[in-house]
Structures are given as structure tokens and as C-alpha cells.
Write an enzyme that holds these catalytic residues in place. Structure first.
Site, short mmCIF file in Angstrom:
data_model
loop_
_atom_site.label_atom_id
_atom_site.label_comp_id
_atom_site.label_asym_id
_atom_site.label_seq_id
_atom_site.Cartn_x
_atom_site.Cartn_y
_atom_site.Cartn_z
N LYS A 13 -81.69 -2.02 46.65
CA LYS A 13 -82.63 -3.12 46.38
C LYS A 13 -82.62 -4.15 47.52
O LYS A 13 -83.67 -4.56 48.00
CB LYS A 13 -82.28 -3.83 45.06
N ARG A 87 -81.68 -9.12 34.77
CA ARG A 87 -80.71 -8.07 34.45
C ARG A 87 -80.52 -7.93 32.94
O ARG A 87 -79.76 -7.07 32.51
CB ARG A 87 -79.35 -8.43 35.07
N ARG A 160 -67.85 -6.84 50.32
CA ARG A 160 -67.89 -7.64 49.10
C ARG A 160 -66.66 -7.40 48.25
O ARG A 160 -66.18 -6.28 48.12
CB ARG A 160 -69.14 -7.29 48.29
N ARG A 171 -69.79 -2.69 36.66
CA ARG A 171 -71.17 -3.04 37.02
C ARG A 171 -72.15 -1.97 36.54
O ARG A 171 -73.24 -2.28 36.09
CB ARG A 171 -71.28 -3.23 38.55
P1 AMP Z 1 -75.65 -8.20 43.09
O1 AMP Z 1 -75.48 -8.77 44.46
O2 AMP Z 1 -77.07 -8.24 42.61
O3 AMP Z 1 -75.04 -6.83 42.96
O4 AMP Z 1 -74.84 -9.15 42.09
C1 AMP Z 1 -73.45 -9.34 42.23
C2 AMP Z 1 -72.87 -9.92 40.95
O5 AMP Z 1 -73.46 -11.20 40.68
C3 AMP Z 1 -73.14 -9.11 39.67
O6 AMP Z 1 -72.20 -8.04 39.50
C4 AMP Z 1 -72.99 -10.19 38.60
O7 AMP Z 1 -71.63 -10.54 38.42
C5 AMP Z 1 -73.67 -11.37 39.27
N1 AMP Z 1 -75.13 -11.39 39.05
C6 AMP Z 1 -76.12 -11.27 39.99
N2 AMP Z 1 -77.33 -11.35 39.44
C7 AMP Z 1 -77.13 -11.51 38.10
C8 AMP Z 1 -78.01 -11.61 36.98
N3 AMP Z 1 -79.34 -11.57 37.13
N4 AMP Z 1 -77.45 -11.77 35.76
C9 AMP Z 1 -76.12 -11.81 35.59
N5 AMP Z 1 -75.22 -11.69 36.59
C10 AMP Z 1 -75.72 -11.55 37.86
#
Ligand code: AMP
Length: 213
Positions: A13, A87, A160, A171
Site C-alpha cells: 500500500k 482499518r 520498523r 497484525r
Molecule cells: P501501518 O504502517 O499501516 O502498517 O501501521 C502500523 C501500526 O500503526 C499498526 O500495526 C497499528 O498498530 C497502527 N495503526 C495504523 N493505522 C491504524 C488504524 N487505521 N487503526 C488502528 N491502528 C492503526
């Protein structure tokens, strides 16, 4: 044009969002990036979400909806790309209402389909330039042999904290339990298109381009 990129962690993404930003002047709204920035700068909210994020769990709807709400007034003539948001169904409803209240709407929801088996190898192979944020992947886009970022020349690369097998399992579980219902939700609204996220980056880019026109 406002779009959502939907897919499990590691679907690509962020990579595709960055391409759309460059090619179409769209604005990427990644709640993951916003939360990581809050974590790094040590804000009260950042400290609060750090453990939850590192464990791979979802941050509360209230926090992420608030983050998105703050950004929707930004200048975005090319439209917004929602990356990693919504999400949950509650977030999807909130996004609909927020856009509605601005007289805007969602145009496309693009589901990036990938096999679970590739996610672990993709995710544990990825890193970002510490200076400019350019993304790399040992498998598909390795750091140049001279060890310098091809975009800015930086030589510090970060992985990360949640890109490890344990967090990834959590996740993925969160994706299937809380996020995958959005596929049916947007399908029922007639907004969903699915693309194959397993092909080369350029091929995925072209599939998305065909959808957006
Ligand atoms: P990402 O970079 O999108 O993979 O997000 C990393 C982490 O941030 C996720 O595993 C969640 O802990 C948190 N996170 C990001 N976006 C959301 C969302 N829309 N709702 C809840 N948690 C989020």
C-alpha cells in the site's frame, strides 16, 4: 479523487501510495506514518500508542479518526489516498461522515490481494532511508551496492520495530478480524476493485492506473 488502498501489512500500500503521490499529485494519508511520527517525537499520544503498535495491535478508533480528521482540511487538489485507514468498520463509517461533512466523497477502494506466505518474507526484508524515508526491500528493491540511498544519498537505514514475525502474526490477525470486513462493506457500496498485489511493483501500478483512469 479520493481513494483507499486496502490490504494486509506488506501488501504494498505504502509503495503504491508514494507512486500515486509522484504521478498524480495526490496526498498520502498514512495513519501508520502519523503514529510513528508521534512515537518518534515522543508526544503524549505517541508514548501512549508505542507499546500497542510494537505489539502489532490496533490503536483505538478515536485516536486514528482524530488524526485523519485533522488532515482533511489540507490542500489536496489531486485528492487523498487513505493508506492503512480505515482499518475497522467504525473507522470506515467515520471516514464516510467526515468526507460527507466536507462535501467530498470516496471514489475508489482498491483492495491489494496477496498471499499470506509472501507477507512474512516481504516484511522482514524491508527498510527505509533514515533521511528521506525512501523505502527499500532486500527482495524487490535492494539498497544500492554503494550503501547510499538512491534518492538522497543518506546512509542510515531503519527497520520498523513491528516488522518482525511475532508482531506480524498479530497484525495479520487484526487484519482478518477487524479490517477484512471492509472488503464486503465497500463491495456492497459498489466501490471495491481488487488488484493482484503479488506482481512486480510496476505491474501493480499499472493495474491501479487502469482502475483510476
Ligand atoms: P501501518 O504502517 O499501516 O502498517 O501501521 C502500523 C501500526 O500503526 C499498526 O500495526 C497499528 O498498530 C497502527 N495503526 C495504523 N493505522 C491504524 C488504524 N487505521 N487503526 C488502528 N491502528 C492503526
Amino acid at each position: 479523487m479520493n481513494i483507499i488502498l486496502l490490504g494486509p501489512p506488506g501488501a504494498g500500500k505504502g509503495t503504491q501510495a508514494k507512486i500515486l503521490v509522484e504521478d498524480r499529485g495526490m496526498v498520502q494519508l498514512s495513519t501508520g506514518d502519523m503514529l510513528r511520527a508521534a512515537k518518534t517525537s515522543g508526544t503524549e499520544m505517541g508514548n501512549k500508542v508505542a507499546t500497542v503498535m510494537d505489539a502489532g495491535q490496533l490503536v483505538t478508533d478515536e485516536i486514528v479518526i482524530g488524526l485523519i480528521a485533522e488532515k482533511l482540511d489540507d490542500d489536496a487538489a489531486g485528492g487523498f489516498i487513505f493508506d492503512g485507514f480505515p482499518r475497522t468498520l467504525a473507522q470506515a463509517d467515520a471516514l464516510g461522515s467526515l468526507l460527507n461533512s466536507k462535501g467530498a466523497s470516496l471514489d475508489y477502494v482498491i483492495e491489494m490481494q496477496v498471499d499470506d506466505e509472501v507477507l512474512v518474507s516481504r516484511i522482514t526484508a524491508r527498510s527505509t532511508c533514515g533521511s528521506c524515508g525512501e523505502g527499500y526491500n532486500d527482495l524487490s528493491k535492494p539498497i544500492p551496492a554503494n550503501g547510499a540511498c538512491s534518492k538522497c544519498g543518506g546512509t542510515d537505514f531503519n527497520r520498523r520495530a513491528d516488522d518482525n514475525e511475532d508482531s506480524l502474526k498479530t497484525r495479520l490477525m487484526a487484519y482478518y478480524k477487524d479490517t477484512s470486513p471492509l472488503i464486503g462493506y465497500y463491495y456492497a457500496k459498489g466501490m471495491l476493485t481488487s488488484v493482484d498485489g503479488l506482481t512486480e511493483i510496476a505491474q501493480v501500478e499499472s493495474s491501479i492506473s487502469k482502475v483510476l483512469g
